[in-house]
Design a protein around this motif. Structure first.
Motif, PDB file in Angstrom:
ATOM      1  N   SER A 197       1.399  12.385  13.987  1.00 38.73           N
ATOM      2  CA  SER A 197       1.924  11.102  14.444  1.00 38.73           C
ATOM      3  C   SER A 197       1.223   9.941  13.746  1.00 38.73           C
ATOM      4  N   GLU A 212       8.070   5.232  18.802  1.00 42.15           N
ATOM      5  CA  GLU A 212       8.499   6.420  18.101  1.00 42.15           C
ATOM      6  C   GLU A 212       9.932   6.751  18.456  1.00 42.15           C
ATOM      7  N   TRP A 244       2.112  17.517  16.136  1.00 40.96           N
ATOM      8  CA  TRP A 244       2.597  16.150  15.966  1.00 40.96           C
ATOM      9  C   TRP A 244       1.727  15.164  16.733  1.00 40.96           C
ATOM     10  N   LEU A 257       7.023  17.245   9.636  1.00 38.31           N
ATOM     11  CA  LEU A 257       7.097  15.796   9.470  1.00 38.31           C
ATOM     12  C   LEU A 257       8.487  15.373   8.972  1.00 38.31           C
ATOM     13  N   ASP A 258       8.963  16.064   7.956  1.00 36.91           N
ATOM     14  CA  ASP A 258      10.287  15.732   7.403  1.00 36.91           C
ATOM     15  C   ASP A 258      11.368  15.865   8.463  1.00 36.91           C
ATOM     16  N   ARG A 293      11.135  13.023  10.947  1.00 34.94           N
ATOM     17  CA  ARG A 293      11.583  11.765  10.342  1.00 34.94           C
ATOM     18  C   ARG A 293      13.104  11.655  10.383  1.00 34.94           C
TER      19      ARG A 293
END
Length: 226
Positions: free
Chosen positions: A57, A163, A52, A21-22, A25
Motif C-alpha cells: 500500500s 484507496e 498489501w 500490485l498491478d 491498480r
DNA sequence: AACCGTCGCAACCGCCGAATT
DNA sequence: CAATTCGGCGGTTGCGACGGT
C-alpha cells in the motif's frame, strides 16, 4: 474447499508483489480471495490482503520510527492497550503490524513492560458517535501530535480514505464503528483515561466493564445508564 | 572462518463479527 | 434463520541479518 497446502507460503518475491500490485491498480482492492484466484498467485486471499496492507500500500511508511512516533505509540498504548489497529490508525503511515512489532521488540523493552497481562472481560457495542467522541477525547490530551494530523489519519481503518475499493469508489474518511473491546493494560495510570472521558458522550446503551489485571475483583462501569 | 545467540521484521494462525447466500 | 464467506484483529512463529566469541 481447496487444500491449504496448495498455497505458497513464506516471503513474497518481487514478482509476486508486482502481480498483486498491478491487479489492484486495475481492479481495486476487496474480495481478496477473488484477487488471489484471478492473479494466479498461489497465495490465499488473506495473504494477499496482508501483503498489501503491510507492504504494498502506498500509504505505508517504511524506515525507522521517529521519536515523535514512538512517543505517540507509547501514549496511545497507555490508553488503548494492545489495540494495535487503533493505535496504528493514529500513527500516520504505520500499520498495526509495524506498530506491534516495534512495540514488542523495542518499546516494551525500553519501558520495561512484561508481555501478556492486559485482559478484556467485557465487550459492548460502540456507536458511531461514541466512537467519534472517543477518538476526539482520547486524542485531545496527546498534545500537538494529533492536532496536527490530517483528518484522514483519524480513520481507524487501513484504507485511510484514499484507496480504491472494489466498486471503484473511495473509502471515505471516518471512524470505525461496530463492536470494540476496551481494555486496560497493567502499569498504566487509568485516572487520565477516566477523567478524560465524560458522561456527555457515552451512549446510555453502551458500557464498558473492565478488570484491571492485578485487581480481579474490581470492575468499572462507565455510565451504564441503569 | 565457523559457530552461536539475539534481534527485528514479515508472514502465518486462529479466532471473531459482519455480510452474504 | 442457519450456513457460509470474507475481512479484520491480535498473538505467535520462522527466518535472515548481524554481532560476539
Amino acid at each position: 474447499m481447496k487444500a491449504e497446502s496448495e498455497n505458497k507460503r513464506g516471503l513474497w518475491t518481487a514478482e509476486e508483489d508486482k502481480i498483486l500490485l498491478d491487479h489492484i491498480r486495475v481492479h481495486g482492492r476487496g474480495n481478496w480471495n477473488r484477487i488471489a484466484r484471478e492473479t494466479g498467485l498461489k497465495r490465499c486471499g488473506k495473504s494477499c490482503r496482508l501483503r498489501w496492507m503491510n507492504y504494498l500500500s502506498p500509504n505505508v511508511k517504511r524506515g525507522h520510527f521517529s521519536e515523535e512516533e514512538e512517543d505517540l505509540i507509547i501514549r496511545l498504548h497507555k490508553l488503548l492497550g494492545n489495540r494495535w489497529s487503533l493505535i496504528a490508525g493514529r500513527v500516520p503511515g504505520r500499520t498495526d503490524n509495524q506498530v506491534k512489532n516495534h512495540w514488542n521488540t523495542c518499546l516494551s523493552k525500553k519501558l520495561g513492560i512484561k508481555k501478556g497481562k492486559s485482559k478484556v472481560v467485557g465487550i459492548k457495542n460502540v456507536t458511531q458517535s461514541l466512537s467519534r467522541e472517543l477518538d476526539k477525547k482520547v486524542c485531545t490530551p496527546l498534545g500537538s501530535y494529533l492536532s496536527e494530523l490530517p483528518n484522514k489519519c483519524n480513520n481507524t481503518s487501513e484504507a485511510q480514505g484514499n484507496e480504491v475499493t472494489k466498486d471503484g469508489s473511495q473509502s471515505p474518511p471516518g471512524f470505525m464503528t461496530g463492536q470494540r473491546e476496551v481494555e486496560m493494560s497493567d502499569n498504566y495510570d487509568s485516572s487520565f483515561l477516566f477523567s478524560s472521558i465524560t458522561d456527555d458522550f457515552i451512549n446510555p446503551t453502551s458500557f464498558y466493564f473492565m478488570e484491571p489485571p492485578d485487581e480481579p475483583s474490581v470492575g468499572f462501569v462507565w455510565n451504564s445508564g441503569f
